[in-house]
Design an enzyme around this catalytic site. Structure first.
Site, mmCIF file in Angstrom:
data_model
loop_
_atom_site.group_PDB
_atom_site.id
_atom_site.type_symbol
_atom_site.label_atom_id
_atom_site.label_comp_id
_atom_site.label_asym_id
_atom_site.label_seq_id
_atom_site.Cartn_x
_atom_site.Cartn_y
_atom_site.Cartn_z
ATOM 1 N N HIS A 55 42.273 -57.196 -31.072
ATOM 2 C CA HIS A 55 40.920 -56.773 -31.411
ATOM 3 C C HIS A 55 40.831 -56.261 -32.850
ATOM 4 O O HIS A 55 39.837 -56.501 -33.533
ATOM 5 C CB HIS A 55 40.467 -55.673 -30.446
ATOM 6 C CG HIS A 55 39.031 -55.290 -30.591
ATOM 7 N ND1 HIS A 55 38.005 -56.001 -30.007
ATOM 8 C CD2 HIS A 55 38.437 -54.276 -31.253
ATOM 9 C CE1 HIS A 55 36.853 -55.440 -30.313
ATOM 10 N NE2 HIS A 55 37.077 -54.387 -31.062
ATOM 11 N N HIS A 104 31.431 -56.065 -27.146
ATOM 12 C CA HIS A 104 31.920 -55.002 -26.269
ATOM 13 C C HIS A 104 31.986 -55.578 -24.859
ATOM 14 O O HIS A 104 31.425 -55.036 -23.912
ATOM 15 C CB HIS A 104 31.017 -53.764 -26.336
ATOM 16 C CG HIS A 104 31.790 -52.496 -26.505
ATOM 17 N ND1 HIS A 104 31.550 -51.354 -25.788
ATOM 18 C CD2 HIS A 104 32.843 -52.200 -27.306
ATOM 19 C CE1 HIS A 104 32.402 -50.406 -26.156
ATOM 20 N NE2 HIS A 104 33.195 -50.899 -27.067
#
Length: 749
Positions: A55, A104
């Site tokens: 990420h 998200h």
């Protein structure tokens, strides 16, 4: 328990550390030991584990993402590009606009409300950190099958989280998408975009320079939420255990964020900040290492001075915590007192936790004992680079050969009418007002266009009516059939939507959502989509200013469709000249712009009527997209177009239905020569739009299209209270409205 200090680590090389549990690979752990010349401390291991995660480090994707820089088109409007919290473009009159889209996804599956809410909060702080006032948000969303029980769990929570957080911040939610597909079952995509406005001179960057300058942490206290969010939750494949990982999901407080925004904007106005970074993914590990790495010196941090919600947190947990509503500022000593005064005024906790040093190391101490001593660049910017193997999947040829053009078509006018109703009432094509009505779209009073318009638009200067428009698009079905073309079709649709509103497209942000990078077929999809997007942006002259990659959107061996979501931002000199989608006046002439071909691969019709995915997606012609955009922008500016709607998912009949229902007026349509009614209504050929032209402007409009070489076919007129396709069927607006507007409430209300 003995504190694991740097000195202790150097003297105990044999100590086992939980590197695997923190998401690191064996060779990555060996590389950390090589960098440090010893084993890491627990705190150092925590920092490397979160910052070297997929990420944060883009370790599987950055070899492909570099194309966005290598192929970037010349664009004088670009002020800040890839590498900062968000890109910044010049929109004229001394204004700069910053925008970015992030993901998200995994947190929103685990804890839908908080996952979605903190996704909004995080992207807003990215924009704030650039020096801008956030002015609008958007949310491209993907869920599993609309009638699946788990979708009924996830979607309402996600929508409530987005609305709850954004509404409390007082930010209008002006656009986005909601798509249902079983491939997203267990892996919903919750992407969030924010737009911010500032003057050129107010741009701020994330760097820590100037020895002796203070490092100030301000905002909410640090808690135990979000620990391991980026390294474990967002950087591995889902399995049946994932819904138990709730502690890895951050908890948001929008009222604290609102105070943080106003406080930050005030310290910006008084020019008290030398560098700034928000605390999002990887928390303090990210903020301290990135600020130090991008600056000209080192940094010393006293970690025990960090304000805590939970006094039992260990140093490692403090460094990994992703508690929300926090920022880190670099402030000259002479400005510290004033900085603190402003924070106190806004009831924002602020603490000096360290200072910039002359050296080149990031040093962190815990009650006087050194627990971190690292070169900050190795944490922040020099993580692993993987050249993952990729290969065109064996099933791709068979998928493309399964052409949707061979599917049974309606044999009678009655069947055609029935399929139109089925299409416009299907979950993906149905009205999403049950969702968007939960968002405040008009707070602040500057929203000019919002859902269900083609693009969201906000006024940024009340005196001149200067404004910006943004659209997000992405079709995973197209990208599954051809990732290269699918990415370009997403770009083209967002570009077309912005132009249809009357704004001139300027720049791109993207959120690239894919399955596991450890699967060569997924990496091929990613490589092709990235190449397609880079080539497309080069051709259209719209640079990628930043964005996000979300990988491991996969449950077991089942990956989502490759879903590159593309956001295009455009500028409009006068928002009073914007173009809505509504057919609002009887007598307006309807023109179809562009060429309609037999293109049904990945189409809404093939999905809704036949539950089919196969063939090739529509062909992409980016030169035609540019020409179409020029016509739409010129027609809007010069008063030749009253309404415009792009043609994409669902084809002409979907666009006409939406425009008629939006304006409360019907339309009489005539099938053009050379086309059959079915292709006319359902084809999803790209590079097209339907426009409503005032009778007084018809000659001028058709002359402009003819002079520039854009096909423009008169297909009907705005009239009555039904959609009539002459010789085929008539559908009263009431019947269409029932089909179009009752689906989503029936599923989720």
């Amino acid at each position: 328990m003995t504190l694991d200090t740097v000195k202790h680590a150097a003297g105990t090389p044999e100590t086992e550390l939980p590197w695997k549990e923190l998401g690191l690979k064996e060779d990555e752990y060996a590389r950390i030991r090589e960098i440090l010349g010893r084993r890491p401390t627990g705190a150092e291991l925590a920092m490397y584990s979160v910052m070297w995660s997929e990420h944060c480090s883009y370790k599987s994707s950055k070899v492909h993402l570099k194309q966005f820089g290598e192929k970037a088109p010349e664009n004088d409007a670009l002020l800040v590009g890839i590498g900062e919290n968000a890109g910044v473009v010049d929109v004229g009159q001394g204004y700069a606009v910053t925008f970015k889209v992030e993901s998200h996804n995994h947190p929103s599956y685990i804890e839908p409300y908080q996952g979605a809410a903190t996704g909004v909060g995080g992207i807003v702080r990215d924009i704030l950190a650039m020096g801008a006032r956030p002015v609008a948000v958007m949310d491209p969303l993907r869920f599993g099958a609309a009638d699946h029980p788990d979708t009924k769990r996830v979607l309402p929570g996600v929508v409530a989280g987005i609305g709850g957080y954004g509404n409390c911040l007082g930010l209008p939610n002006i656009g986005g998408e909601v798509v249902f597909d079983s491939c997203y079952q267990g892996n919903p995509l919750v992407n969030a975009l924010c737009v911010g406005v500032m003057k050129h001179e107010d741009i701020h960057l994330a760097k820590a320079s100037g020895a002796g300058n203070k490092v100030i942490l301000y905002g909410a206290r640090t808690g135990g939420d979000g620990i391991g969010g980026v390294s474990v939750l967002a950087s591995e494949t889902f399995d049946d255990t994932k819904p138990t990982k709730r502690p890895a999901v951050q908890v948001g407080d929008p009222f604290q964020e609102k105070l943080l925004i106003e406080c930050t904007l005030e310290v910006f106005r008084e020019k008290l900040v030398a560098g700034i970074q928000d605390l999002g993914g990887a928390g303090l590990s990210c903020a301290t290492s990135e600020l130090a790495s991008a600056g000209s010196g080192g940094m010393r941090v006293e970690l025990d001075t960090v304000p805590l919600r939970d006094a039992t947190l260990s140093p490692e947990e403090i460094l990994m915590s992703e508690s929300q509503e926090r920022m880190c500022a670099i402030v000259e000593p002479r400005h510290v007192d004033r900085f603190m005064e402003i924070c106190e005024k806004w009831d924002v906790i602020a603490t000096v936790i360290g200072e910039v040093t002359e050296g080149e190391r990031l040093e962190i101490f815990w009650h006087g004992e050194q627990i971190v001593d690292v070169p900050p660049g190795t944490v922040a910017h020099e993580g692993p680079t993987y050249h993952r193997p990729y290969a065109r999947p064996e099933w791709q040829d068979a998928l493309q050969a399964d052409d949707a053009g061979g599917l049974p078509r309606p044999a009678t006018s009655g069947e055609l009418r029935e399929q139109v109703l089925k299409l416009v009432g299907s979950p993906n094509q149905a009205a999403k007002s049950w969702i968007t009505d939960q968002y405040d779209r008009f707070v602040q009073g500057n929203t000019v266009l919002a859902q269900p318009e083609d693009a969201g638009m906000v006024r940024i200067d009340p005196d001149t009516n200067l404004g910006v428009a943004v659209a997000t698009d992405g079709n995973g079905r197209y990208a599954k059939l051809d990732p290269y073309a699918g990415a370009q079709l997403a770009l083209a649709e967002a570009y077309r939507n912005v132009a249809a509103s009357g704004a001139r497209p300027l720049a791109v942000s993207d959120c690239l959502n894919f399955g596991s990078p450890e699967d060569p077929a997924v990496m091929w999809q990613f490589a092709e989509a990235t190449r397609g997007l880079a080539d497309g942006c080069q051709r259209l002259g719209t640079p990628v200013t930043g964005g996000n990659v979300s990988l491991y959107n996969q449950t077991g061996d089942t990956a989502i469709h490759p879903t590159p979501v593309v956001a295009v931002l455009g500028v409009i000199d006068d928002v009073t000249r914007r173009t809505p989608i509504a057919f609002a006046e009887e007598g307006q002439l309807l023109y179809l712009l562009g060429d309609t071909r037999e293109e049904f691969g990945g189409s809404a019709w093939s999905q809704v009527v036949h539950d089919h995915l196969g063939g090739l997606p529509p062909k992409v012609d980016l030169d035609r997209e540019k020409l179409l955009a020029e016509i739409l922008i010129s027609g809007s500016r010069d008063g030749m177009i009253d309404a415009a709607h792009d043609l994409s998912d669902g084809g002409l009949v979907q666009a006409v239905t939406e425009s008629c229902l939006r304006g409360g007026k019907g339309a009489r349509l005539v099938v053009p020569d050379g086309l059959d009614a079915f292709t006319f209504l359902f084809s999803e050929s790209a590079g097209r739009a339907v426009v409503a032209v005032p009778r007084s402007e018809e000659l001028r409009f058709t002359d402009m299209c003819g002079a520039r070489g854009l096909p423009a076919t008169r297909i009907g007129v705005v009239d009555g209270d039904a959609v009539e396709v002459q010789g085929e069927f008539t559908l009263p607006l009431g019947e269409l409205r029932t089909a179009h507007e009752e689906t989503v409430p029936a599923l989720f209300a």
